[in-house]
Design a protein around this motif. Structure first.
Motif, short mmCIF file in Angstrom:
data_model
loop_
_atom_site.label_atom_id
_atom_site.label_comp_id
_atom_site.label_asym_id
_atom_site.label_seq_id
_atom_site.Cartn_x
_atom_site.Cartn_y
_atom_site.Cartn_z
N GLY A 40 0.81 -1.22 0.00
CA GLY A 40 0.00 0.00 0.00
C GLY A 40 0.84 1.26 0.00
O GLY A 40 0.34 2.34 -0.33
N GLU A 41 2.12 1.13 0.34
CA GLU A 41 3.01 2.30 0.37
C GLU A 41 3.64 2.58 -1.00
O GLU A 41 4.03 3.70 -1.28
CB GLU A 41 4.11 2.13 1.43
N PHE A 42 3.78 1.54 -1.86
CA PHE A 42 4.54 1.76 -3.09
C PHE A 42 3.79 1.43 -4.37
O PHE A 42 4.05 2.01 -5.42
CB PHE A 42 5.86 0.96 -3.08
N ALA A 43 2.87 0.45 -4.33
CA ALA A 43 2.28 -0.04 -5.58
C ALA A 43 1.57 1.07 -6.35
O ALA A 43 1.71 1.20 -7.57
CB ALA A 43 1.33 -1.20 -5.30
N CYS A 44 0.83 1.92 -5.62
CA CYS A 44 0.02 2.95 -6.29
C CYS A 44 0.89 3.97 -7.01
O CYS A 44 0.50 4.49 -8.06
CB CYS A 44 -0.90 3.62 -5.28
N CYS A 80 -1.09 8.95 -2.25
CA CYS A 80 -2.21 8.16 -2.78
C CYS A 80 -3.46 8.38 -1.93
O CYS A 80 -4.57 8.49 -2.48
CB CYS A 80 -1.83 6.68 -2.84
N TRP A 81 -3.32 8.43 -0.62
CA TRP A 81 -4.48 8.69 0.24
C TRP A 81 -5.09 10.06 -0.07
O TRP A 81 -6.31 10.20 -0.18
CB TRP A 81 -4.09 8.59 1.71
N LEU A 82 -4.23 11.06 -0.20
CA LEU A 82 -4.71 12.43 -0.38
C LEU A 82 -5.06 12.75 -1.83
O LEU A 82 -5.62 13.82 -2.11
CB LEU A 82 -3.65 13.43 0.11
N GLY A 83 -4.75 11.86 -2.77
CA GLY A 83 -5.05 12.12 -4.17
C GLY A 83 -4.08 13.06 -4.84
O GLY A 83 -4.42 13.68 -5.86
N LEU A 84 -2.85 13.16 -4.32
CA LEU A 84 -1.85 14.07 -4.89
C LEU A 84 -1.17 13.45 -6.11
O LEU A 84 -0.79 14.15 -7.05
CB LEU A 84 -0.80 14.42 -3.84
N SER A 85 -0.95 12.15 -6.07
CA SER A 85 -0.32 11.43 -7.19
C SER A 85 -0.62 9.96 -7.00
O SER A 85 -1.12 9.53 -5.96
CB SER A 85 1.19 11.67 -7.25
N GLY A 86 -0.30 9.16 -8.02
CA GLY A 86 -0.49 7.73 -7.93
C GLY A 86 -1.83 7.27 -8.45
O GLY A 86 -2.74 8.07 -8.69
N SER A 87 -1.94 5.96 -8.66
CA SER A 87 -3.19 5.36 -9.12
C SER A 87 -3.26 3.92 -8.62
O SER A 87 -2.36 3.14 -8.90
CB SER A 87 -3.27 5.38 -10.64
N PRO A 88 -4.28 3.54 -7.85
CA PRO A 88 -5.41 4.37 -7.44
C PRO A 88 -4.99 5.46 -6.47
O PRO A 88 -3.98 5.34 -5.79
CB PRO A 88 -6.36 3.38 -6.77
#
Length: 348
Positions: A40-44, A80-88
């Motif tokens: 959960g820390e890196f995959a997104c 990823c939690w805050l929606g700043l970058s990453g997917s999902p």
């Protein structure tokens, strides 16, 4: 001493701090014994989805239960939690975390939500990446985003005291100032602000405690030390203030750290454990054997402290610290085999 509580048949217990113990609502001592479930820390942020293709379904939780696992530490990504970058990212990421947490709790397993990768550009001593985004481990959380992260996580899980919050994985502001001023590094850890060697304004642990409590959340908080939280020597002096007095000291112990002997543990860790609960949030060794963790767990058992081993991911044990060959729970030789045997021996 009161007996350690056996794993409940139902949901995971609500927990709180009482003196130097974690206890259930009924006041029984409870030890968090289990594993880390990374990704959960890196995959997104690496384009690998939510959980790096690994299952987070009932069958995968049943595999954990067969090891008598009753705590799972879940590393998370701030961006990823805050929606700043990453997917999902954003709500989709949040929903996936909530679903896994709820599944674990329903199965009698306490989730420990760990803030692992954070925002803020760090190019200094022992930098893991130059990216401002949360694509690696930074020395300290950022004032810009981390209080916001914990406000969101605390709001999502307040009212469920079976869930614990590990405020920041492995601080290293002492490395950032090249170990030139340890008192300043401890102040940075607690108070944040401008810290030598760190380019961005830092969120200290006190501000993160405050952010969680401002939501009304009463969850147990894990607070780290220095040197990738292997150093707890001044932890009691710089412990943040919590109006609920619901703080656990977070300690990580690997065979390649500085504090790797019973003498060091007796000198540096035992005095902290005499005052507050200590949880060894990451333990492991980079040899694929289990001689180091056996010594360590024997010591932790003698103090009735909890531990969560790195890691329940089938990544091959050539690099060490990998417990399983597959998500069915087949243990690696011999690190996973040793840890599984120990868990089955200490948990009724």
């Amino acid at each position: 001493p009161p007996p350690t509580t056996p794993p409940p048949g139902g949901a995971a217990p609500s927990l709180r701090v009482s003196g130097n113990r974690l206890v259930t609502a009924a006041g029984a001592t409870y030890r968090l014994l289990g594993v880390n479930r990374a990704s959960g820390e890196f995959a997104c942020v690496q384009g690998k989805g939510m959980w790096d293709s690994g299952p987070v379904d009932q069958a995968s939780v049943d595999a954990m239960k067969a090891w008598n696992i009753r705590a799972v530490r879940i590393p998370l990504n701030e961006d990823c939690w805050l929606g700043l970058s990453g997917s999902p990212s954003g709500p989709a990421y949040q929903q996936a975390v909530k679903a896994y947490v709820n599944l674990l709790v329903a199965n009698g397993i306490n989730p420990i939500l760990d803030l692992h990768w954070t925002h803020g550009q760090y190019t200094g001593n022992i930098s893991a990446c130059t990216d401002v985004n949360a694509t690696c481990q930074k020395p300290m959380p950022s004032r810009q985003y981390t209080p916001q992260f914990w406000t969101g996580v605390a709001t999502a899980f307040k009212g469920n005291d079976a869930v614990l919050f590990d405020l920041f994985n492995e601080p290293y502001p002492d490395a950032a100032n090249n170990w030139s001023d340890m008192a300043a590094a401890w102040r940075c850890l607690r108070d944040g602000g401008t810290c030598t060697g760190i380019e961005y304004p830092v969120a200290g642990m006190q501000s993160l405690v405050d952010a969680v409590r401002a939501t009304g959340a009463t969850n147990v908080l894990l607070v780290p030390g220095l040197t990738w939280t292997n150093d707890l020597t001044q932890w009691l002096t710089y412990k943040p203030t919590d109006p609920r007095n619901n703080i656990v000291a977070s300690w990580h112990s690997y065979n390649f750290n500085a504090c790797v002997t019973e003498t060091c543990w007796d000198t540096q860790i035992a005095p902290v454990a005499a005052q507050v609960p200590v949880h060894a949030g990451e333990i492991g060794q980079d040899t694929c054997a289990h001689d180091y963790i056996d010594r360590l767990m024997t010591w932790l058992d003698s103090k009735r402290l909890g531990y969560t081993a790195w890691t329940w991911n089938p990544w091959g044990c050539s690099g060490g610290n990998v417990l399983i060959e597959d998500y069915n729970g087949t243990p690696t030789k011999s690190y996973g085999e040793g840890y599984r045997a120990h868990l089955l021996s200490v948990t009724p």
